[in-house]
Design a protein around this motif. Structure first.
Motif, PDB file in Angstrom:
ATOM      1  N   GLU A 194      37.305  46.951  41.225  1.00  0.00           N
ATOM      2  CA  GLU A 194      37.547  45.719  41.977  1.00  0.00           C
ATOM      3  C   GLU A 194      36.280  45.234  42.676  1.00  0.00           C
ATOM      4  O   GLU A 194      36.036  44.033  42.757  1.00  0.00           O
ATOM      5  CB  GLU A 194      38.680  45.913  42.987  1.00  0.00           C
ATOM      6  CG  GLU A 194      40.051  46.001  42.346  1.00  0.00           C
ATOM      7  CD  GLU A 194      40.404  44.763  41.520  1.00  0.00           C
ATOM      8  OE1 GLU A 194      40.223  43.626  42.019  1.00  0.00           O
ATOM      9  OE2 GLU A 194      40.833  44.934  40.364  1.00  0.00           O
ATOM     10  N   VAL A 195      35.489  46.168  43.183  1.00  0.00           N
ATOM     11  CA  VAL A 195      34.224  45.796  43.829  1.00  0.00           C
ATOM     12  C   VAL A 195      33.292  45.142  42.806  1.00  0.00           C
ATOM     13  O   VAL A 195      32.713  44.092  43.052  1.00  0.00           O
ATOM     14  CB  VAL A 195      33.550  47.027  44.476  1.00  0.00           C
ATOM     15  CG1 VAL A 195      32.166  46.680  45.005  1.00  0.00           C
ATOM     16  CG2 VAL A 195      34.420  47.593  45.591  1.00  0.00           C
ATOM     17  N   VAL A 196      33.178  45.766  41.646  1.00  0.00           N
ATOM     18  CA  VAL A 196      32.313  45.245  40.588  1.00  0.00           C
ATOM     19  C   VAL A 196      32.812  43.877  40.117  1.00  0.00           C
ATOM     20  O   VAL A 196      32.025  42.936  39.949  1.00  0.00           O
ATOM     21  CB  VAL A 196      32.240  46.243  39.411  1.00  0.00           C
ATOM     22  CG1 VAL A 196      31.580  45.622  38.199  1.00  0.00           C
ATOM     23  CG2 VAL A 196      31.498  47.497  39.850  1.00  0.00           C
ATOM     24  N   GLU A 251      32.228  37.948  39.772  1.00  0.00           N
ATOM     25  CA  GLU A 251      32.817  36.622  39.979  1.00  0.00           C
ATOM     26  C   GLU A 251      31.986  35.795  40.952  1.00  0.00           C
ATOM     27  O   GLU A 251      31.768  34.605  40.738  1.00  0.00           O
ATOM     28  CB  GLU A 251      34.259  36.761  40.480  1.00  0.00           C
ATOM     29  CG  GLU A 251      35.213  37.234  39.411  1.00  0.00           C
ATOM     30  CD  GLU A 251      36.613  37.496  39.935  1.00  0.00           C
ATOM     31  OE1 GLU A 251      36.863  37.343  41.158  1.00  0.00           O
ATOM     32  OE2 GLU A 251      37.475  37.866  39.117  1.00  0.00           O
ATOM     33  N   GLN A 252      31.514  36.427  42.022  1.00  0.00           N
ATOM     34  CA  GLN A 252      30.717  35.698  43.006  1.00  0.00           C
ATOM     35  C   GLN A 252      29.378  35.277  42.419  1.00  0.00           C
ATOM     36  O   GLN A 252      28.913  34.163  42.649  1.00  0.00           O
ATOM     37  CB  GLN A 252      30.512  36.544  44.264  1.00  0.00           C
ATOM     38  CG  GLN A 252      29.907  35.774  45.407  1.00  0.00           C
ATOM     39  CD  GLN A 252      30.784  34.633  45.870  1.00  0.00           C
ATOM     40  OE1 GLN A 252      31.992  34.762  45.976  1.00  0.00           O
ATOM     41  NE2 GLN A 252      30.176  33.492  46.138  1.00  0.00           N
ATOM     42  N   ALA A 253      28.737  36.147  41.657  1.00  0.00           N
ATOM     43  CA  ALA A 253      27.462  35.796  41.024  1.00  0.00           C
ATOM     44  C   ALA A 253      27.655  34.625  40.066  1.00  0.00           C
ATOM     45  O   ALA A 253      26.857  33.689  40.059  1.00  0.00           O
ATOM     46  CB  ALA A 253      26.892  37.007  40.283  1.00  0.00           C
ATOM     47  N   ILE A 310      23.378  38.917  37.757  1.00  0.00           N
ATOM     48  CA  ILE A 310      23.540  40.186  38.459  1.00  0.00           C
ATOM     49  C   ILE A 310      23.322  41.311  37.462  1.00  0.00           C
ATOM     50  O   ILE A 310      23.790  41.254  36.324  1.00  0.00           O
ATOM     51  CB  ILE A 310      24.916  40.280  39.153  1.00  0.00           C
ATOM     52  CG1 ILE A 310      24.974  41.492  40.061  1.00  0.00           C
ATOM     53  CG2 ILE A 310      26.050  40.278  38.161  1.00  0.00           C
ATOM     54  CD1 ILE A 310      26.057  41.415  41.115  1.00  0.00           C
ATOM     55  N   VAL A 311      22.536  42.290  37.876  1.00  0.00           N
ATOM     56  CA  VAL A 311      22.228  43.454  37.059  1.00  0.00           C
ATOM     57  C   VAL A 311      22.771  44.672  37.792  1.00  0.00           C
ATOM     58  O   VAL A 311      22.437  44.895  38.959  1.00  0.00           O
ATOM     59  CB  VAL A 311      20.700  43.598  36.855  1.00  0.00           C
ATOM     60  CG1 VAL A 311      20.378  44.873  36.086  1.00  0.00           C
ATOM     61  CG2 VAL A 311      20.129  42.378  36.162  1.00  0.00           C
TER      62      VAL A 311
END
Length: 169
Positions: free
Chosen positions: A21-23, A28-30, A37-38
């Motif tokens: 969920e964090v990932v 989604e935000q990026a 995002i890497v």
């Protein structure tokens, strides 16, 4: 064409469901911010004994020093090895790039995205009392040592006290 910002997300053991969920939220935000995002993640469990694979993973985390990154998101909750966590933190400091912690721990140098769950929970209980007329409300929350669970419980207590309602600690 404007350069897209590139953020590194450092998460240990990204393959575990609990980090999913964090990932997902980071991705989604990026995407919403038109950024790249890497993810830099350990591939070997840090709960196991040291071996050559874990030793070689340091090379992966050394990518933090690359000039291509504009900043970092750092989730240290699942770094079970303090020495590896310190190694990564030192690389982040050496990078001289902005670092945002995405866990609920305070850090002496990095900002933190941790939220306070007490106010939203208090408003939820206020709503149950004020709008729906509830008078007996029970609060079941997470583990005692979980900061978000403690915050939710504090919000519950605040609302119950404010309305003069009984509750059992």
């Amino acid at each position: 064409m404007q350069k897209r910002l590139v953020f590194g997300a450092i998460c240990s053991e990204i393959f575990f469901e609990r980090t999913g969920e964090v990932v997902k939220g980071m991705m989604e935000q990026a995407f919403a911010c038109n950024c790249d995002i890497v993810f830099l993640s350990a591939l070997y469990s840090h709960m196991h004994e040291w071996n050559e694979h874990r030793s070689n993973e340091r090379d992966l985390f050394r990518l933090i020093l690359s000039e291509r990154f504009d900043g970092f998101l750092f989730d240290r909750r699942f770094f079970y090895n303090d020495e590896m966590c310190s190694f990564v933190e030192n690389l982040l400091i050496r990078s001289k790039k902005p670092v945002m912690m995405v866990d609920d721990c305070e850090h002496r140098l990095f900002d933190n995205t941790a939220s306070d769950d007490s106010r939203p929970y208090e408003k939820l209980v206020d709503h149950l009392v004020d709008v729906h007329g509830c008078r007996r409300i029970f609060c079941l929350t997470g583990p005692e040592n979980s900061v978000p669970a403690q915050e939710r419980l504090r919000g519950y207590f605040n609302s119950m006290k404010k309305h003069g309602l009984e509750y059992d600690r």
